[in-house]
Design an enzyme around this catalytic site. Sequence first.
Site, short mmCIF file in Angstrom:
data_model
loop_
_atom_site.label_atom_id
_atom_site.label_comp_id
_atom_site.label_asym_id
_atom_site.label_seq_id
_atom_site.Cartn_x
_atom_site.Cartn_y
_atom_site.Cartn_z
N ASP A 160 56.21 32.22 52.21
CA ASP A 160 56.28 32.45 50.69
C ASP A 160 56.56 31.33 50.10
O ASP A 160 57.49 30.54 50.26
CB ASP A 160 57.33 33.19 50.34
CG ASP A 160 57.25 33.72 48.83
OD1 ASP A 160 56.72 33.02 47.58
OD2 ASP A 160 58.71 34.23 48.80
N GLY A 218 46.06 39.93 39.33
CA GLY A 218 45.11 41.38 40.04
C GLY A 218 44.14 41.52 38.80
O GLY A 218 44.46 40.55 37.86
N ALA A 254 40.26 32.12 32.82
CA ALA A 254 39.89 32.24 31.43
C ALA A 254 40.46 32.64 30.67
O ALA A 254 41.01 32.95 28.82
CB ALA A 254 38.67 33.37 31.91
N CYS A 255 42.02 33.67 31.41
CA CYS A 255 42.75 34.36 30.76
C CYS A 255 43.94 33.04 29.67
O CYS A 255 44.47 33.61 29.16
CB CYS A 255 43.80 35.46 31.60
SG CYS A 255 43.33 36.59 31.75
N TYR A 265 50.43 36.60 33.08
CA TYR A 265 49.73 35.86 33.36
C TYR A 265 49.03 34.34 32.27
O TYR A 265 49.21 34.04 33.47
CB TYR A 265 48.65 37.19 33.51
CG TYR A 265 47.80 36.11 34.53
CD1 TYR A 265 47.76 35.71 36.14
CD2 TYR A 265 46.15 35.67 34.50
CE1 TYR A 265 46.82 35.56 36.75
CE2 TYR A 265 45.45 35.55 35.46
CZ TYR A 265 45.51 35.26 36.60
OH TYR A 265 44.65 34.50 36.76
N ASN A 324 36.70 35.75 35.56
CA ASN A 324 36.01 36.84 36.88
C ASN A 324 35.44 36.07 37.91
O ASN A 324 33.87 36.53 37.65
CB ASN A 324 35.31 37.75 35.90
CG ASN A 324 36.51 38.93 34.67
OD1 ASN A 324 37.35 39.27 35.69
ND2 ASN A 324 35.92 39.26 33.13
N LYS A 350 34.35 53.00 42.59
CA LYS A 350 34.25 54.24 41.37
C LYS A 350 32.89 55.56 41.91
O LYS A 350 32.59 56.75 42.26
CB LYS A 350 34.61 54.30 40.15
CG LYS A 350 36.17 53.58 40.05
CD LYS A 350 36.35 53.71 38.59
CE LYS A 350 37.97 53.48 38.53
NZ LYS A 350 38.32 53.24 36.59
N ARG A 374 32.30 40.83 29.68
CA ARG A 374 32.87 39.81 29.63
C ARG A 374 31.40 39.94 30.28
O ARG A 374 30.37 40.37 30.58
CB ARG A 374 33.10 40.97 31.17
CG ARG A 374 35.04 41.63 30.72
CD ARG A 374 36.01 40.33 30.72
NE ARG A 374 36.94 40.45 29.68
CZ ARG A 374 37.52 42.03 28.54
NH1 ARG A 374 36.71 41.38 27.83
NH2 ARG A 374 38.38 41.69 28.73
N ARG A 423 34.54 38.02 25.89
CA ARG A 423 35.14 36.45 26.41
C ARG A 423 33.90 36.61 27.37
O ARG A 423 32.62 37.43 28.28
CB ARG A 423 36.27 37.20 27.70
CG ARG A 423 36.94 36.11 28.62
CD ARG A 423 37.36 35.80 29.53
NE ARG A 423 38.43 35.94 29.04
CZ ARG A 423 39.91 36.80 29.36
NH1 ARG A 423 39.98 37.17 30.88
NH2 ARG A 423 40.74 36.56 28.12
P1 NAD Z 1 44.28 37.26 45.35
O1 NAD Z 1 45.58 37.97 44.87
O2 NAD Z 1 42.86 38.02 46.30
O3 NAD Z 1 44.62 36.45 45.92
C1 NAD Z 1 45.32 35.24 45.68
C2 NAD Z 1 46.38 35.33 47.28
O4 NAD Z 1 47.74 35.00 46.78
C3 NAD Z 1 47.14 36.34 48.03
O5 NAD Z 1 46.67 37.07 49.29
C4 NAD Z 1 48.25 37.13 47.46
O6 NAD Z 1 49.36 37.26 48.78
C5 NAD Z 1 49.15 35.81 47.86
N1 NAD Z 1 50.02 34.90 47.35
C6 NAD Z 1 51.09 35.88 46.09
N2 NAD Z 1 52.25 35.50 46.61
C7 NAD Z 1 52.36 34.47 47.00
C8 NAD Z 1 53.23 33.56 47.52
N3 NAD Z 1 55.06 33.62 47.06
N4 NAD Z 1 53.22 32.47 48.44
C9 NAD Z 1 52.35 32.35 49.17
N5 NAD Z 1 51.02 33.34 49.03
C10 NAD Z 1 50.69 33.82 47.80
O7 NAD Z 1 43.07 36.51 43.89
P2 NAD Z 1 41.85 35.77 44.33
O8 NAD Z 1 41.45 36.66 42.82
O9 NAD Z 1 41.08 35.36 45.59
O10 NAD Z 1 42.40 34.40 43.48
C11 NAD Z 1 43.17 33.58 43.19
C12 NAD Z 1 43.64 32.61 42.69
O11 NAD Z 1 42.23 32.55 41.38
C13 NAD Z 1 44.37 32.89 41.72
O12 NAD Z 1 45.41 32.41 41.19
C14 NAD Z 1 43.95 33.25 40.51
O13 NAD Z 1 45.07 33.34 39.41
C15 NAD Z 1 42.86 32.56 40.34
N6 NAD Z 1 41.42 33.15 39.42
C16 NAD Z 1 41.02 34.91 40.16
C17 NAD Z 1 40.19 35.53 39.17
C18 NAD Z 1 39.36 36.18 40.20
O14 NAD Z 1 38.53 37.18 39.08
N7 NAD Z 1 39.06 36.30 41.30
C19 NAD Z 1 39.94 34.66 37.45
C20 NAD Z 1 40.46 33.72 37.35
C21 NAD Z 1 41.59 33.15 38.20
#
Ligand code: NAD
Length: 329
Positions: free
Chosen positions: A57, A82, A122-123, A152, A181, A203, A225, A289
């Site tokens: 963690d 998410g 982008a958020c 977020y 995204n 879906k 989007r 967006r």
């Molecule tokens: P994801 O949820 O699949 O991956 C994030 C991972 O972080 C998960 O596997 C989760 O278990 C891990 N995690 C969470 N809390 C943790 C902790 N305390 N210690 C260790 N690991 C931890 O999400 P993703 O889509 O792969 O996104 C990766 C990054 O990119 C994130 O920071 C997200 O905010 C950013 N992001 C993603 C998107 C997108 O469209 N997917 C868009 C903008 C930003």
Amino acid sequence: MDLKGKAAVVCGGGGFIGGHLVRSLLDNGVNVIRVVDVKPMDEWYQVSADVENVVADLKDKDSCYAAAKGAEVVFQLAADMGGMGFIENNKTLCMLSVLINTHMLVAARDCGVQRFFYSSSACVYNGEKQKDPRVIPLKESDAYPALPEDGYGWEKLFSERMCRHFEEDFGMQSRIARYHNVYGPHGTWTGGREKAPAAICRKVLEAKLSGKHEIEIWGDGNQTRSFMYIDDCMKGTQAIIESEIHEPLNLGSNELVTINQLVDIVEEIAGVKLKRRYKLDAPKGVNGRNSDNTRILEYLGWQPSIRLKDGLAKTYEWTQKEILALARA
Ligand code: NAD
């Protein structure tokens, strides 16, 4: 910086983008020494052999020191996140990711990490600029004056600034991508954290397989989007970390679609036409967006290369395999 041969650590490597990143770094000759994620290993989307895979963690400071030890480059993607359904209803959890980012920055500085990659979003952009579905693409400067997505987005914007000040005050270099995204295979497609492309693929597949030719759409379907395929995201991420660009950069597609058009594309791939039910009180995020890619094109020559319908076809096919495997289990 040439990443080849560098000792790299990927935080959040059990997740969607992190899992692809580990593969892509290894393919490109990067010495990935460690991958860290909080999820039990059997829930990681991809697990690469020949690296140290650690379940820990990263909100915990000691875990961050253990993670950063021996690393020249850290990719920080771990976050509690998410799709809109998750982030609108879990603002505290999203903001608690600040502990991961803060502790990882402190640990990276103290362990002598040369470069820190931060996955922003982008958020972070000002909500006032995203009210019209015919949105003007968002430029990097549109993050200020600050009015990001509640929870977020505020955490992401704060952590961007932490990266900046660690660089200014301690000389620890950071590189920041504002992802728009991202979608593709090996991502979250069910369970409540999935984003629109994965949710729509699921879906449509469920409707097709059950013979109940209906689909629920969140909002009125007119919100717009852009969606970036994971392979484009990988190329852009590596270009950003290797670059000398210190300011946050957009990394996203600029192929703008409405959610209704996204459903049209997936229906066409599936060869079905579904009756649409609109859930107007569901979380739907901003009205419009899109990503302005002027800077990243000018600085790094990066632009998205995969059309939405091609990326969705691959995502649909992968989701179908997942659903069928689950049904057989
Ligand atoms: P994801 O949820 O699949 O991956 C994030 C991972 O972080 C998960 O596997 C989760 O278990 C891990 N995690 C969470 N809390 C943790 C902790 N305390 N210690 C260790 N690991 C931890 O999400 P993703 O889509 O792969 O996104 C990766 C990054 O990119 C994130 O920071 C997200 O905010 C950013 N992001 C993603 C998107 C997108 O469209 N997917 C868009 C903008 C930003």
